[in-house]
Design a protein around this motif. Sequence first.
Motif, mmCIF file in Angstrom:
data_model
loop_
_atom_site.group_PDB
_atom_site.id
_atom_site.type_symbol
_atom_site.label_atom_id
_atom_site.label_comp_id
_atom_site.label_asym_id
_atom_site.label_seq_id
_atom_site.Cartn_x
_atom_site.Cartn_y
_atom_site.Cartn_z
ATOM 1 N N LEU A 136 1.055 -1.227 -0.262
ATOM 2 C CA LEU A 136 -0.128 0.070 -0.352
ATOM 3 C C LEU A 136 0.900 1.586 -0.345
ATOM 4 O O LEU A 136 0.313 2.556 0.168
ATOM 5 N N ASP A 137 2.730 1.152 0.160
ATOM 6 C CA ASP A 137 3.135 2.622 -0.206
ATOM 7 C C ASP A 137 2.460 3.057 1.107
ATOM 8 O O ASP A 137 3.045 4.463 0.940
ATOM 9 N N ILE A 138 2.861 2.708 2.749
ATOM 10 C CA ILE A 138 2.561 3.399 3.903
ATOM 11 C C ILE A 138 3.800 3.249 4.114
ATOM 12 O O ILE A 138 4.521 1.722 4.654
ATOM 13 N N ASP A 139 5.038 4.214 4.543
ATOM 14 C CA ASP A 139 5.729 3.359 5.963
ATOM 15 C C ASP A 139 4.742 3.740 7.326
ATOM 16 O O ASP A 139 4.411 4.616 7.733
ATOM 17 N N PRO A 140 5.239 2.807 7.901
ATOM 18 C CA PRO A 140 4.630 2.216 8.905
ATOM 19 C C PRO A 140 5.111 3.367 10.424
ATOM 20 O O PRO A 140 4.204 3.030 11.207
ATOM 21 N N GLY A 141 6.049 3.979 10.127
ATOM 22 C CA GLY A 141 6.027 5.509 11.081
ATOM 23 C C GLY A 141 5.505 4.830 12.440
ATOM 24 O O GLY A 141 6.252 3.779 12.759
ATOM 25 N N ALA A 142 4.579 5.530 12.836
ATOM 26 C CA ALA A 142 4.246 5.368 14.136
ATOM 27 C C ALA A 142 3.389 4.607 14.359
ATOM 28 O O ALA A 142 3.233 3.610 15.849
ATOM 29 N N ALA A 143 3.037 3.464 13.844
ATOM 30 C CA ALA A 143 1.934 2.321 13.731
ATOM 31 C C ALA A 143 2.894 1.137 14.582
ATOM 32 O O ALA A 143 3.991 0.678 14.421
ATOM 33 N N PRO A 144 2.264 0.782 15.797
ATOM 34 C CA PRO A 144 2.746 -0.325 16.373
ATOM 35 C C PRO A 144 2.612 -1.737 15.763
ATOM 36 O O PRO A 144 1.413 -1.709 14.800
ATOM 37 N N ASP A 145 3.394 -2.235 16.557
ATOM 38 C CA ASP A 145 2.629 -4.085 15.889
ATOM 39 C C ASP A 145 1.482 -4.801 16.147
ATOM 40 O O ASP A 145 1.563 -4.740 17.848
ATOM 41 N N ALA A 146 1.053 -4.844 15.576
ATOM 42 C CA ALA A 146 -0.343 -5.233 15.894
ATOM 43 C C ALA A 146 -0.470 -6.796 14.845
ATOM 44 O O ALA A 146 -0.982 -7.073 13.995
ATOM 45 N N PRO A 147 -1.908 -7.283 15.932
ATOM 46 C CA PRO A 147 -2.061 -8.778 14.676
ATOM 47 C C PRO A 147 -3.574 -7.889 13.280
ATOM 48 O O PRO A 147 -3.690 -7.074 13.923
ATOM 49 N N VAL A 148 -3.570 -9.033 12.213
ATOM 50 C CA VAL A 148 -4.489 -8.869 11.559
ATOM 51 C C VAL A 148 -5.601 -9.811 11.406
ATOM 52 O O VAL A 148 -4.783 -11.215 11.477
ATOM 53 N N HIS A 149 -6.598 -9.615 12.245
ATOM 54 C CA HIS A 149 -7.458 -10.797 11.831
ATOM 55 C C HIS A 149 -8.593 -10.838 11.190
ATOM 56 O O HIS A 149 -8.154 -10.624 10.356
ATOM 57 N N HIS A 150 -9.036 -12.758 11.003
ATOM 58 C CA HIS A 150 -9.355 -12.998 10.043
ATOM 59 C C HIS A 150 -11.296 -12.196 10.679
ATOM 60 O O HIS A 150 -11.438 -12.895 11.188
ATOM 61 N N GLY A 151 -11.439 -11.645 9.669
ATOM 62 C CA GLY A 151 -12.470 -10.846 9.284
ATOM 63 C C GLY A 151 -13.980 -12.308 9.018
ATOM 64 O O GLY A 151 -14.716 -12.386 9.425
ATOM 65 N N GLY A 152 -13.498 -13.163 8.470
ATOM 66 C CA GLY A 152 -14.495 -13.633 7.422
ATOM 67 C C GLY A 152 -14.205 -13.902 6.501
ATOM 68 O O GLY A 152 -13.537 -13.743 5.711
ATOM 69 N N PRO A 153 -15.143 -15.208 5.935
ATOM 70 C CA PRO A 153 -14.174 -15.731 4.110
ATOM 71 C C PRO A 153 -15.119 -14.354 3.231
ATOM 72 O O PRO A 153 -14.760 -15.272 2.125
#
Length: 100
Positions: free
Chosen positions: A1-18
């Motif tokens: 997505l061409d976004i520098d993570p900058g200040a974003a903390p490490d965080a999980p990305v959840h499975h929201g559904g199929p």
Amino acid sequence: LDIDPGAAPDAPVHHGGPVEPGRGFILHSDDWGGQDTLQVDGLCAMTGTIDILRAIAEGRGPSRWVAALGYAGWGEGQLDEEMTRHGWFAARGDGALLFD
């Protein structure tokens, strides 16, 4: 997505559904709003556009958030049927339940 993570903390990305597993959503506190943010009953908000990812990376996003890819969907009457069969546990909306 061409976004520098900058200040974003490490965080999980959840499975929201199929459904549409390549599409992302951020469920977040209502202290931030963007292009297509939807308020959810005064409890939280949901945003599915890239502006929230940029805001989180820049340290100006919502104070609390959860990321997910995909979502669940139901046909007409399907959720009511599943609730009748006790297929879901219904609970009062609570920010701590969502974010903690």
